[in-house]
Enzyme design. Structure first.
Site, PDB file in Angstrom:
ATOM      1  N   SER A 147       0.792  -1.233   0.000  1.00 47.66           N
ATOM      2  CA  SER A 147       0.000   0.000   0.000  1.00 47.66           C
ATOM      3  C   SER A 147       0.822   1.280   0.000  1.00 47.66           C
ATOM      4  O   SER A 147       0.252   2.365  -0.127  1.00 47.66           O
ATOM      5  CB  SER A 147      -0.957   0.013   1.195  1.00 47.66           C
ATOM      6  OG  SER A 147      -2.097  -0.768   0.913  1.00 47.66           O
ATOM      7  N   LYS A 150       0.222   3.726  -2.808  1.00 46.39           N
ATOM      8  CA  LYS A 150      -0.792   4.787  -2.788  1.00 46.39           C
ATOM      9  C   LYS A 150      -0.154   6.172  -2.778  1.00 46.39           C
ATOM     10  O   LYS A 150      -0.799   7.154  -3.146  1.00 46.39           O
ATOM     11  CB  LYS A 150      -1.699   4.620  -1.563  1.00 46.39           C
ATOM     12  CG  LYS A 150      -2.626   3.412  -1.622  1.00 46.39           C
ATOM     13  CD  LYS A 150      -3.510   3.343  -0.382  1.00 46.39           C
ATOM     14  CE  LYS A 150      -4.520   2.206  -0.472  1.00 46.39           C
ATOM     15  NZ  LYS A 150      -3.895   0.875  -0.413  1.00 46.39           N
ATOM     16  N   SER A 325      -5.609   3.799   4.401  1.00 46.32           N
ATOM     17  CA  SER A 325      -5.176   2.861   3.357  1.00 46.32           C
ATOM     18  C   SER A 325      -6.383   2.248   2.647  1.00 46.32           C
ATOM     19  O   SER A 325      -6.510   1.029   2.534  1.00 46.32           O
ATOM     20  CB  SER A 325      -4.293   1.754   3.954  1.00 46.32           C
ATOM     21  OG  SER A 325      -3.529   1.126   2.940  1.00 46.32           O
TER      22      SER A 325
END
Length: 491
Positions: A147, A150, A325
């Site tokens: 993640s 991102k 997230s």
């Protein structure tokens, strides 16, 4: 590379509120919930002071005879000397010493060799004031980012769209009198409840339904709701996603129309396997037509618009996607980059668009290979040097548009995905460490900012993509590295 004034970095790094000026550009970031609490505390003090003044005035007004003891006492009363005000936001000293690279390596290398992180560990630490790399362990080697990817999506959308732009969802008239069409604009935050249980500031289905009912002929029943998700194309899941990823507690098939982040119910952890149909059913309920037929389709050409709602600003959506997230929100933002660049709003198109947008912003994307916008794909690859570059550029004003990345980072021991991952040292917690987490099977990452015990602002990134132990063990090992940075004088 331009660098901001160190005297203001603590405002961003600790409080999440501040202004950084660099090369004539001004970057403003804010952690509104924490700042509001500070304002409330200050406000209480002001209210108390006003109360004393008002009470004194009332005594004087109600005792017209100034010779009475009460009036005389009021007339001679003096407010206490409070002294000079202390700054609410303490700035970092421009003379705060940076860690010595040799001493820093001695402190970090044993921690990065933890068995809990496995053998595939890459890491980098950068001094924001100078842009100098203080520590580098395989920083240029592409790794699975999970993640932390991102951060790429966030930087791409912030440098492509205006931070005040919003995502639109609308309802148009259908092909028959009893039919309405819900046209998705890619906003997964549209809420069944008012307010939303997952996304503060999100538009509500109730608002949309109110507009639709007012725009339709009175007395005309709604018998059918068509859901138009044609804005997106291609597969509903990405290459590298596992079969159990969608639906799950963290992801769902990616569609242009969804409610509550594609959750099965407001505030639920579970995500839906049919986000579009769920959105249509939510609209039917809000319209008072729970028995209406719900189908997938497309809106008639030139159909009359019956209602329109808009998401929170892009900058706020980025903060929400990073802090918690949120995979669905990240995928939605990546597709907005693709749309803006005239590429297909698909996984492939959005991955290409994010990479191209970063290149256009002057960011080196060597070693980047993306298959989605959330980092959920096991096939994604990028070097940690890219993560530190993006965060540093957001912090020093090189990419002023990317400032919301900083306020979107979770705060260790306080909020987001780091709410339960703070250290207990009062010198370094809370607020000293702010970072984006990353977790997949065998992959753990952490990338963000840290203020050292000496008051120096650093950017760091760590990716461990060959971990074989428990997630908790790997996260604890990463937290020890972040804590060591915060405690490090390393001189």
């Amino acid at each position: 590379m331009a660098h901001g004034d160190p005297a203001h970095w603590a405002e961003v790094a600790f409080w999440g509120v501040g202004t950084i000026t660099s090369g004539g550009s001004t970057v403003v970031t804010a952690d509104y919930s924490r700042f509001r609490r500070r304002l409330i505390l200050l406000g209480l003090g002001v209210v108390a002071l006003i109360a004393v003044v008002v009470a004194t005035v009332l005594v004087v007004v109600r005792n017209d005879d100034a010779t009475t003891p009460v009036a005389a006492a009021a007339a001679s009363a003096q407010l206490p000397d409070l002294g000079n005000a202390t700054p609410v936001l303490a700035a970092l000293s421009p003379d705060a010493p940076a860690p010595d690279p040799v001493a820093l390596a001695a402190a970090l290398t044993p921690l990065l060799s933890s068995a809990a992180l496995g053998t595939g560990v890459s890491a980098e630490v950068v001094d924001v004031a100078t842009g100098k790399t203080l520590f580098d362990q395989d920083g240029a080697t592409p790794s699975t980012p999970a993640s932390t990817a991102k951060l790429l999506t966030s930087a791409a959308v912030l440098t492509t769209l205006h931070p005040d732009d919003t995502l639109e969802t609308k309802v148009v008239a259908g092909s028959s009198p009893g039919e309405v069409v819900l046209v998705g604009g890619g906003d997964p935050t549209l809420s069944r409840t008012a307010p939303s249980k997952s996304y503060p500031g999100a538009p509500t289905m109730a608002d949309l339904a109110t507009q639709v009912l007012a725009a339709r002929p009175a007395g005309t029943p709604i018998t059918s709701v068509v859901v138009d998700g044609s804005l997106y194309s291609g597969p509903l899941t990405a290459a590298g996603w596992e079969p159990g990823d969608a639906p799950s507690s963290y992801a769902a098939p990616v569609t242009a129309t969804a409610v509550d982040g594609a959750r099965v119910a407001p505030g639920s952890d579970a995500r839906s396997g049919q986000p579009g149909l769920d959105a249509g059913a939510a609209l039917a309920d809000a319209l008072g037509a729970p028995g209406a037929a719900i189908t997938l389709g497309t809106a008639p050409a030139g159909a009359k618009t019956l209602g329109t709602v808009h998401s929170a600003p892009i900058a706020r959506l980025v903060e929400q996607a990073l802090s918690m997230s949120d995979n669905m929100l990240a995928e939605a933002l990546a597709r907005q980059v693709a749309i803006a660049r005239n590429l297909p709003a698909s996984f492939e198109g959005s991955a290409q668009a994010v990479t191209a947008a970063l290149k256009d912003a002057g960011v080196d994307t060597s070693g980047v290979q993306l298959f989605d916008g959330s980092g959920l794909s096991q096939q994604d690859r990028l070097p940690v040097t890219l993560l530190t570059t993006l965060i540093t550029d957001a912090a020093d004003g090189t990419l002023p548009e990317a400032a919301p990345i900083l306020s979107g980072l979770a705060v260790a021991g306080y909020d987001g995905t780091l709410a339960d991952r703070g250290d207990d040292d009062p010198d370094t917690a809370p607020g000293a460490v702010r970072a984006k987490t990353g977790t997949l099977l065998g992959v753990n990452g952490l990338a963000g900012t840290v203020v050292t015990v000496d008051g120096r602002l650093l950017v760091f990134a760590i990716l461990a993509d060959a971990a074989t132990g428990s997630v908790a063990g790997a996260e604890n090992a990463l937290d020890q590295v972040a804590t060591a940075l915060a405690e490090c004088g390393c001189r």
